[in-house]
Design a protein around this motif. Structure first.
Motif, PDB file in Angstrom:
ATOM      1  N   PHE A 233       0.831  -1.216   0.000  1.00 19.49           N
ATOM      2  CA  PHE A 233       0.000   0.000   0.000  1.00 19.49           C
ATOM      3  C   PHE A 233       0.860   1.258   0.000  1.00 19.49           C
ATOM      4  O   PHE A 233       0.539   2.238  -0.685  1.00 19.49           O
ATOM      5  N   ILE A 234       1.946   1.256   0.763  1.00 22.67           N
ATOM      6  CA  ILE A 234       2.840   2.422   0.782  1.00 22.67           C
ATOM      7  C   ILE A 234       3.457   2.632  -0.599  1.00 22.67           C
ATOM      8  O   ILE A 234       3.610   3.776  -1.068  1.00 22.67           O
ATOM      9  N   CYS A 235       3.819   1.541  -1.293  1.00 21.32           N
ATOM     10  CA  CYS A 235       4.351   1.668  -2.655  1.00 21.32           C
ATOM     11  C   CYS A 235       3.291   2.235  -3.594  1.00 21.32           C
ATOM     12  O   CYS A 235       3.602   3.064  -4.462  1.00 21.32           O
ATOM     13  N   MET A 236       2.051   1.811  -3.431  1.00 20.81           N
ATOM     14  CA  MET A 236       0.963   2.347  -4.252  1.00 20.81           C
ATOM     15  C   MET A 236       0.771   3.836  -3.986  1.00 20.81           C
ATOM     16  O   MET A 236       0.627   4.642  -4.910  1.00 20.81           O
ATOM     17  N   LEU A 237       0.801   4.231  -2.712  1.00 24.99           N
ATOM     18  CA  LEU A 237       0.609   5.638  -2.355  1.00 24.99           C
ATOM     19  C   LEU A 237       1.770   6.491  -2.852  1.00 24.99           C
ATOM     20  O   LEU A 237       1.566   7.617  -3.341  1.00 24.99           O
ATOM     21  N   THR A 238       2.994   5.982  -2.770  1.00 32.71           N
ATOM     22  CA  THR A 238       4.163   6.700  -3.275  1.00 32.71           C
ATOM     23  C   THR A 238       4.065   6.911  -4.779  1.00 32.71           C
ATOM     24  O   THR A 238       4.362   7.997  -5.293  1.00 32.71           O
ATOM     25  N   THR A 239       3.644   5.866  -5.501  1.00 31.75           N
ATOM     26  CA  THR A 239       3.471   5.989  -6.951  1.00 31.75           C
ATOM     27  C   THR A 239       2.387   6.993  -7.296  1.00 31.75           C
ATOM     28  O   THR A 239       2.539   7.802  -8.214  1.00 31.75           O
ATOM     29  N   LEU A 240       1.304   6.968  -6.532  1.00 32.72           N
ATOM     30  CA  LEU A 240       0.177   7.861  -6.796  1.00 32.72           C
ATOM     31  C   LEU A 240       0.556   9.319  -6.589  1.00 32.72           C
ATOM     32  O   LEU A 240       0.181  10.195  -7.377  1.00 32.72           O
ATOM     33  N   ILE A 241       1.343   9.603  -5.556  1.00 32.46           N
ATOM     34  CA  ILE A 241       1.660  10.994  -5.219  1.00 32.46           C
ATOM     35  C   ILE A 241       2.861  11.503  -6.015  1.00 32.46           C
ATOM     36  O   ILE A 241       2.824  12.599  -6.586  1.00 32.46           O
ATOM     37  N   PHE A 242       3.936  10.714  -6.065  1.00 34.35           N
ATOM     38  CA  PHE A 242       5.189  11.221  -6.614  1.00 34.35           C
ATOM     39  C   PHE A 242       5.427  10.858  -8.069  1.00 34.35           C
ATOM     40  O   PHE A 242       6.113  11.591  -8.779  1.00 34.35           O
ATOM     41  N   LEU A 243       4.920   9.720  -8.521  1.00 37.04           N
ATOM     42  CA  LEU A 243       5.297   9.207  -9.841  1.00 37.04           C
ATOM     43  C   LEU A 243       4.144   9.181 -10.827  1.00 37.04           C
ATOM     44  O   LEU A 243       4.144   8.392 -11.766  1.00 37.04           O
ATOM     45  N   GLY A 244       3.167  10.022 -10.639  1.00 36.02           N
ATOM     46  CA  GLY A 244       2.054  10.087 -11.579  1.00 36.02           C
ATOM     47  C   GLY A 244       0.917   9.173 -11.179  1.00 36.02           C
ATOM     48  O   GLY A 244       1.124   7.987 -10.966  1.00 36.02           O
ATOM     49  N   GLY A 245      -0.284   9.736 -11.092  1.00 36.40           N
ATOM     50  CA  GLY A 245      -1.414   8.994 -10.560  1.00 36.40           C
ATOM     51  C   GLY A 245      -2.314   8.370 -11.593  1.00 36.40           C
ATOM     52  O   GLY A 245      -3.520   8.264 -11.379  1.00 36.40           O
TER      53      GLY A 245
END
Length: 313
Positions: A233-245
């Motif tokens: 989940f943290i990897c998903m949230l990091t991708t959503l916020i920092f690497l394009g949602g």
């Protein structure tokens, strides 16, 4: 349909946890120049299922001096808490769109401390008690910086809803405007999920297994699943916020897998931190930087608002 889609989401999370453990064992074996799981099924693809069967079919034992009811309940509570947070997964069809998703995430992530306290106390073991105390101090310390970093980006998006990051994917990745803050976030995420080099609650060299030392078979597997689902989940949230949602594209999930790989990579590379250095890093380095970025983003927001206010007149 809503219930069906929620059940499917939880099933996919549980299956992904199983194959994430297989990925971790494969990557660790290749980095240490040895063979990983390769016997059960084709290239070891059935290994997660055999591990799950082995854990859940083993005999359940418990310490005689433990608090029996709390000892049995806290792994289930930790599993429910880690799966409950997946309600925030942002997709439109048949799921809830939380207007206050940030607050929901902070509340659920804060609740993870209490099952850990229950695990350490109810086991009635010195090792579990020490691991519990170290984990609680670590998680509380890093949660402050984690919350402030999250607040920065939700303030830029002008909403607490995770769905709104989808509209920002086409013109900007937030990692480009806050590159140092990304590394602060990633370090705080490692400490929040108790991963190397911040795995003080499970210090094998000094605490044998930390707060979960008295757990085996099903109880241990519940704790194991909750830890790994939190990592995904943290990897998903990091991708959503920092690497394009753009969570409808294939590349969104590829970026998630790359971040999961980095979690494993760091486990192979770095030794465990010293505990006083960990606290120094949280309060003297990450907290001032996250507060500085929060003030910076607030000033940018204020200037933009003032500019549009003047243009309207």
């Amino acid at each position: 349909m809503f219930i069906l889609s929620s059940i499917l989401l939880l099933l996919f999370v549980l299956v992904s946890v199983g194959f994430f453990t297989l990925l971790e064992r494969k990557v660790l074996s290749y980095m240490q120049i040895r063979k990983g799981p390769n016997k059960v099924g084709f290239v070891g693809l059935l290994q997660p299922f055999s591990d799950g069967m082995k854990l859940f079919l083993k005999e359940q034992v418990y310490p005689l001096n433990s608090n029996f009811l709390i000892y049995y309940l806290c792994p289930i509570i930790m599993l429910i808490q880690s799966l409950f947070i997946w309600c925030l997964f942002p997709f439109y069809f048949n799921c809830v769109s939380y207007s206050f998703g940030l607050l929901f995430f902070l509340c659920c992530s804060s609740l993870s401390i209490y099952p850990t306290i229950m695990c350490g106390w109810s086991s009635n073991s010195v090792y579990s008690m020490l691991g519990m105390v170290r984990m609680v101090s670590q998680v509380i310390s890093y949660e402050v910086s984690l919350s402030i970093i999250l607040l920065c980006f939700f303030m830029l998006v002008n909403s607490y809803n995770l769905m709104n990051f989808y509209s920002f994917e086409y013109w900007s990745w937030f990692i480009f405007i806050s590159f140092p803050l990304f590394f602060c976030w990633f370090s705080c995420a490692l400490a929040e999920t108790n991963r190397t080099p911040f795995d003080f609650s499970e210090g094998e060299s000094e605490l044998v297994s930390g707060f979960n030392i008295e757990y085996g078979s099903g109880g241990f597997s519940y704790l194991f699943i909750s830890e790994y689902s939190s990592i995904i989940f943290i990897c998903m949230l990091t991708t959503l916020i920092f690497l394009g949602g753009d969570f409808y594209s294939f590349f969104f999930y590829m970026k998630m897998i790359i971040l999961c790989f980095v979690f494993i990579w760091l486990r192979c590379t770095f030794p465990r931190f010293r505990f006083d250095k960990l606290m120094y890093l949280a309060w003297k380095c990450y907290l001032p930087m996250s507060l500085g970025y929060l003030i910076f983003f607030f000033l940018i927001k204020l200037l933009v608002f003032y500019h549009f206010f003047l243009l309207s007149y």
